[in-house]
Design a protein around this motif. Structure first.
Motif, PDB file in Angstrom:
ATOM      1  N   THR A   1       0.827  -1.203   0.000  1.00 44.96           N
ATOM      2  CA  THR A   1       0.000   0.000   0.000  1.00 44.96           C
ATOM      3  C   THR A   1       0.860   1.251   0.000  1.00 44.96           C
ATOM      4  OG1 THR A   1      -1.743  -1.156   1.203  1.00 44.96           O
ATOM      5  CG2 THR A   1      -1.798   1.251   1.269  1.00 44.96           C
ATOM      6  N   LEU A   2       0.478   2.194  -0.824  1.00 49.82           N
ATOM      7  CA  LEU A   2       1.043   3.544  -0.819  1.00 49.82           C
ATOM      8  C   LEU A   2      -0.115   4.528  -0.700  1.00 49.82           C
ATOM      9  CD1 LEU A   2       3.585   3.436  -3.797  1.00 49.82           C
ATOM     10  CD2 LEU A   2       4.088   3.213  -1.362  1.00 49.82           C
ATOM     11  N   TYR A   3       0.139   5.650  -0.054  1.00 45.61           N
ATOM     12  CA  TYR A   3      -0.866   6.709   0.010  1.00 45.61           C
ATOM     13  C   TYR A   3      -0.723   7.617  -1.198  1.00 45.61           C
ATOM     14  CZ  TYR A   3      -2.047   5.555   4.809  1.00 45.61           C
ATOM     15  OH  TYR A   3      -2.481   4.918   5.930  1.00 45.61           O
ATOM     16  N   ASN A   4      -1.849   8.033  -1.752  1.00 45.54           N
ATOM     17  CA  ASN A   4      -1.840   9.124  -2.717  1.00 45.54           C
ATOM     18  C   ASN A   4      -1.608  10.402  -1.928  1.00 45.54           C
ATOM     19  OD1 ASN A   4      -2.417   7.337  -4.794  1.00 45.54           O
ATOM     20  ND2 ASN A   4      -4.619   7.704  -4.696  1.00 45.54           N
ATOM     21  N   LEU A   5      -1.010  11.395  -2.577  1.00 40.85           N
ATOM     22  CA  LEU A   5      -0.675  12.645  -1.897  1.00 40.85           C
ATOM     23  C   LEU A   5      -1.215  13.842  -2.663  1.00 40.85           C
ATOM     24  CD1 LEU A   5       3.130  11.943  -1.248  1.00 40.85           C
ATOM     25  CD2 LEU A   5       1.231  11.537   0.338  1.00 40.85           C
ATOM     26  N   ARG A   6      -1.437  14.900  -1.912  1.00 38.44           N
ATOM     27  CA  ARG A   6      -1.763  16.207  -2.494  1.00 38.44           C
ATOM     28  C   ARG A   6      -0.736  17.180  -1.931  1.00 38.44           C
ATOM     29  NH1 ARG A   6      -6.555  19.245  -4.252  1.00 38.44           N
ATOM     30  NH2 ARG A   6      -6.264  21.422  -3.660  1.00 38.44           N
ATOM     31  N   VAL A   7      -0.067  17.921  -2.800  1.00 41.65           N
ATOM     32  CA  VAL A   7       0.929  18.911  -2.389  1.00 41.65           C
ATOM     33  C   VAL A   7       0.405  20.274  -2.813  1.00 41.65           C
ATOM     34  CG1 VAL A   7       3.323  19.655  -2.555  1.00 41.65           C
ATOM     35  CG2 VAL A   7       2.778  17.211  -2.679  1.00 41.65           C
ATOM     36  N   GLU A   8       0.140  21.124  -1.828  1.00 39.98           N
ATOM     37  CA  GLU A   8      -0.536  22.400  -2.083  1.00 39.98           C
ATOM     38  C   GLU A   8       0.283  23.572  -1.561  1.00 39.98           C
ATOM     39  OE1 GLU A   8      -4.852  24.483  -1.105  1.00 39.98           O
ATOM     40  OE2 GLU A   8      -4.440  22.457  -0.426  1.00 39.98           O
ATOM     41  N   VAL A   9       0.267  24.666  -2.314  1.00 39.67           N
ATOM     42  CA  VAL A   9       0.934  25.900  -1.886  1.00 39.67           C
ATOM     43  C   VAL A   9       0.077  26.574  -0.830  1.00 39.67           C
ATOM     44  CG1 VAL A   9       1.765  28.184  -2.599  1.00 39.67           C
ATOM     45  CG2 VAL A   9       1.966  26.233  -4.176  1.00 39.67           C
ATOM     46  N   VAL A  10       0.685  26.886   0.320  1.00 38.95           N
ATOM     47  CA  VAL A  10       0.004  27.635   1.377  1.00 38.95           C
ATOM     48  C   VAL A  10       0.861  28.848   1.715  1.00 38.95           C
ATOM     49  CG1 VAL A  10      -1.249  25.659   2.330  1.00 38.95           C
ATOM     50  CG2 VAL A  10       1.003  26.197   3.206  1.00 38.95           C
ATOM     51  N   SER A  11       0.209  29.900   2.158  1.00 42.77           N
ATOM     52  CA  SER A  11       0.942  31.121   2.490  1.00 42.77           C
ATOM     53  C   SER A  11       1.188  31.199   3.987  1.00 42.77           C
ATOM     54  CB  SER A  11       0.168  32.348   2.009  1.00 42.77           C
ATOM     55  OG  SER A  11      -1.077  32.419   2.656  1.00 42.77           O
ATOM     56  N   THR A  12       2.098  32.070   4.346  1.00 42.76           N
ATOM     57  CA  THR A  12       2.415  32.348   5.745  1.00 42.76           C
ATOM     58  C   THR A  12       2.296  33.857   5.942  1.00 42.76           C
ATOM     59  OG1 THR A  12       4.783  32.632   5.291  1.00 42.76           O
ATOM     60  CG2 THR A  12       4.030  30.393   5.818  1.00 42.76           C
ATOM     61  N   ASP A  13       2.720  34.345   7.084  1.00 41.35           N
ATOM     62  CA  ASP A  13       2.684  35.793   7.306  1.00 41.35           C
ATOM     63  C   ASP A  13       3.812  36.506   6.566  1.00 41.35           C
ATOM     64  OD1 ASP A  13       4.718  34.768   8.873  1.00 41.35           O
ATOM     65  OD2 ASP A  13       4.143  35.840  10.688  1.00 41.35           O
TER      66      ASP A  13
ATOM     67  N   ARG B   1       6.899  32.933  -7.711  1.00 43.59           N
ATOM     68  CA  ARG B   1       5.629  33.016  -8.444  1.00 43.59           C
ATOM     69  C   ARG B   1       4.612  31.984  -7.977  1.00 43.59           C
ATOM     70  NH1 ARG B   1       6.794  33.583 -14.687  1.00 43.59           N
ATOM     71  NH2 ARG B   1       4.626  32.999 -14.560  1.00 43.59           N
ATOM     72  N   HIS B   2       4.721  31.566  -6.735  1.00 44.10           N
ATOM     73  CA  HIS B   2       3.762  30.592  -6.206  1.00 44.10           C
ATOM     74  C   HIS B   2       2.382  31.249  -6.085  1.00 44.10           C
ATOM     75  CE1 HIS B   2       7.364  28.437  -5.204  1.00 44.10           C
ATOM     76  NE2 HIS B   2       7.726  29.337  -4.319  1.00 44.10           N
ATOM     77  N   LYS B   3       1.353  30.444  -6.252  1.00 46.62           N
ATOM     78  CA  LYS B   3      -0.024  30.915  -6.073  1.00 46.62           C
ATOM     79  C   LYS B   3      -0.666  30.053  -5.007  1.00 46.62           C
ATOM     80  CE  LYS B   3      -0.453  32.380 -10.807  1.00 46.62           C
ATOM     81  NZ  LYS B   3      -0.385  31.680 -12.066  1.00 46.62           N
ATOM     82  N   GLU B   4      -1.147  30.686  -3.950  1.00 38.71           N
ATOM     83  CA  GLU B   4      -1.806  29.935  -2.890  1.00 38.71           C
ATOM     84  C   GLU B   4      -2.926  29.088  -3.492  1.00 38.71           C
ATOM     85  OE1 GLU B   4      -3.413  30.452   1.632  1.00 38.71           O
ATOM     86  OE2 GLU B   4      -3.435  32.230   0.351  1.00 38.71           O
ATOM     87  N   GLY B   5      -2.965  27.846  -3.074  1.00 44.35           N
ATOM     88  CA  GLY B   5      -3.982  26.929  -3.569  1.00 44.35           C
ATOM     89  C   GLY B   5      -3.541  26.089  -4.753  1.00 44.35           C
ATOM     90  N   SER B   6      -2.460  26.486  -5.443  1.00 40.74           N
ATOM     91  CA  SER B   6      -1.945  25.639  -6.522  1.00 40.74           C
ATOM     92  C   SER B   6      -1.509  24.318  -5.915  1.00 40.74           C
ATOM     93  CB  SER B   6      -0.750  26.295  -7.221  1.00 40.74           C
ATOM     94  OG  SER B   6      -1.154  27.399  -7.968  1.00 40.74           O
ATOM     95  N   TYR B   7      -1.662  23.256  -6.682  1.00 40.83           N
ATOM     96  CA  TYR B   7      -1.327  21.947  -6.134  1.00 40.83           C
ATOM     97  C   TYR B   7      -0.980  20.968  -7.238  1.00 40.83           C
ATOM     98  CZ  TYR B   7      -5.883  20.299  -7.734  1.00 40.83           C
ATOM     99  OH  TYR B   7      -6.951  19.953  -8.519  1.00 40.83           O
ATOM    100  N   PHE B   8      -0.403  19.857  -6.819  1.00 42.18           N
ATOM    101  CA  PHE B   8      -0.263  18.708  -7.694  1.00 42.18           C
ATOM    102  C   PHE B   8      -0.564  17.468  -6.873  1.00 42.18           C
ATOM    103  CE2 PHE B   8       4.123  19.360  -6.219  1.00 42.18           C
ATOM    104  CZ  PHE B   8       4.506  18.075  -5.817  1.00 42.18           C
ATOM    105  N   LEU B   9      -0.820  16.374  -7.571  1.00 39.79           N
ATOM    106  CA  LEU B   9      -1.155  15.109  -6.923  1.00 39.79           C
ATOM    107  C   LEU B   9      -0.050  14.097  -7.186  1.00 39.79           C
ATOM    108  CD1 LEU B   9      -4.871  14.902  -8.094  1.00 39.79           C
ATOM    109  CD2 LEU B   9      -4.017  15.766  -5.909  1.00 39.79           C
ATOM    110  N   VAL B  10       0.116  13.180  -6.264  1.00 42.23           N
ATOM    111  CA  VAL B  10       1.008  12.043  -6.457  1.00 42.23           C
ATOM    112  C   VAL B  10       0.147  10.795  -6.319  1.00 42.23           C
ATOM    113  CG1 VAL B  10       3.059  10.824  -5.651  1.00 42.23           C
ATOM    114  CG2 VAL B  10       2.945  13.325  -5.457  1.00 42.23           C
ATOM    115  N   VAL B  11       0.083  10.019  -7.386  1.00 38.90           N
ATOM    116  CA  VAL B  11      -0.684   8.775  -7.396  1.00 38.90           C
ATOM    117  C   VAL B  11       0.285   7.681  -7.840  1.00 38.90           C
ATOM    118  CG1 VAL B  11      -2.642   7.537  -8.382  1.00 38.90           C
ATOM    119  CG2 VAL B  11      -2.820   9.998  -7.923  1.00 38.90           C
ATOM    120  N   GLY B  12       0.637   6.807  -6.916  1.00 38.39           N
ATOM    121  CA  GLY B  12       1.651   5.806  -7.219  1.00 38.39           C
ATOM    122  C   GLY B  12       2.953   6.505  -7.532  1.00 38.39           C
TER     123      GLY B  12
END
Length: 114
Positions: free
Chosen positions: A6-18, A24-35
């Motif tokens: 078993t492997l977990y699928n992942l979501r990698v998302e841009v989040v902002s800080t103070d 050029r990152h955009k908050e909420g942009s993301y990619f997925l890892v499946v296998g």
């Protein structure tokens, strides 16, 4: 012989800080890892420099870990630009089952330390 794992699928998302994001990152942009696949949804871009900081962590984040392993609890990765406030949140989504035989031609346990 059951060769499933078993492997977990992942979501990698841009989040902002103070701290402001200077890349050029955009908050909420993301990619997925499946296998072994990285999936970039339409109209999402991702910095190759940020990706280079995240990539080494993804295989470990996909695997079943000991409950005390820091890799399980630490999910925010800093942008490699020290002046940028962006963070990249790695979230496990659903687990997915794979077959050893479908992933490699090497037999199970070959070269394993016993």
């Amino acid at each position: 012989m059951d060769d499933k794992f078993t492997l977990y699928n992942l979501r990698v998302e841009v989040v902002s800080t103070d701290k402001p994001m200077v890349c050029r990152h955009k908050e909420g942009s993301y990619f997925l890892v499946v296998g072994e696949d990285i999936i970039f949804p339409e109209n999402n871009s991702f910095s190759m420099y940020a990706l280079s900081a995240i990539l080494p962590l993804l295989p470990a984040k996909q695997r079943i870990l000991h409950e005390n392993d820091w890799m399980l609890s630490d999910s925010l990765i800093a942008c490699p630009d020290p002046n940028c406030g962006a963070r990249f949140k790695i979230t496990r989504t659903e687990p997915k089952e794979f077959s050893h035989a479908e992933c490699t031609i090497e037999p199970i346990h070959k070269g394993a330390v016993e």
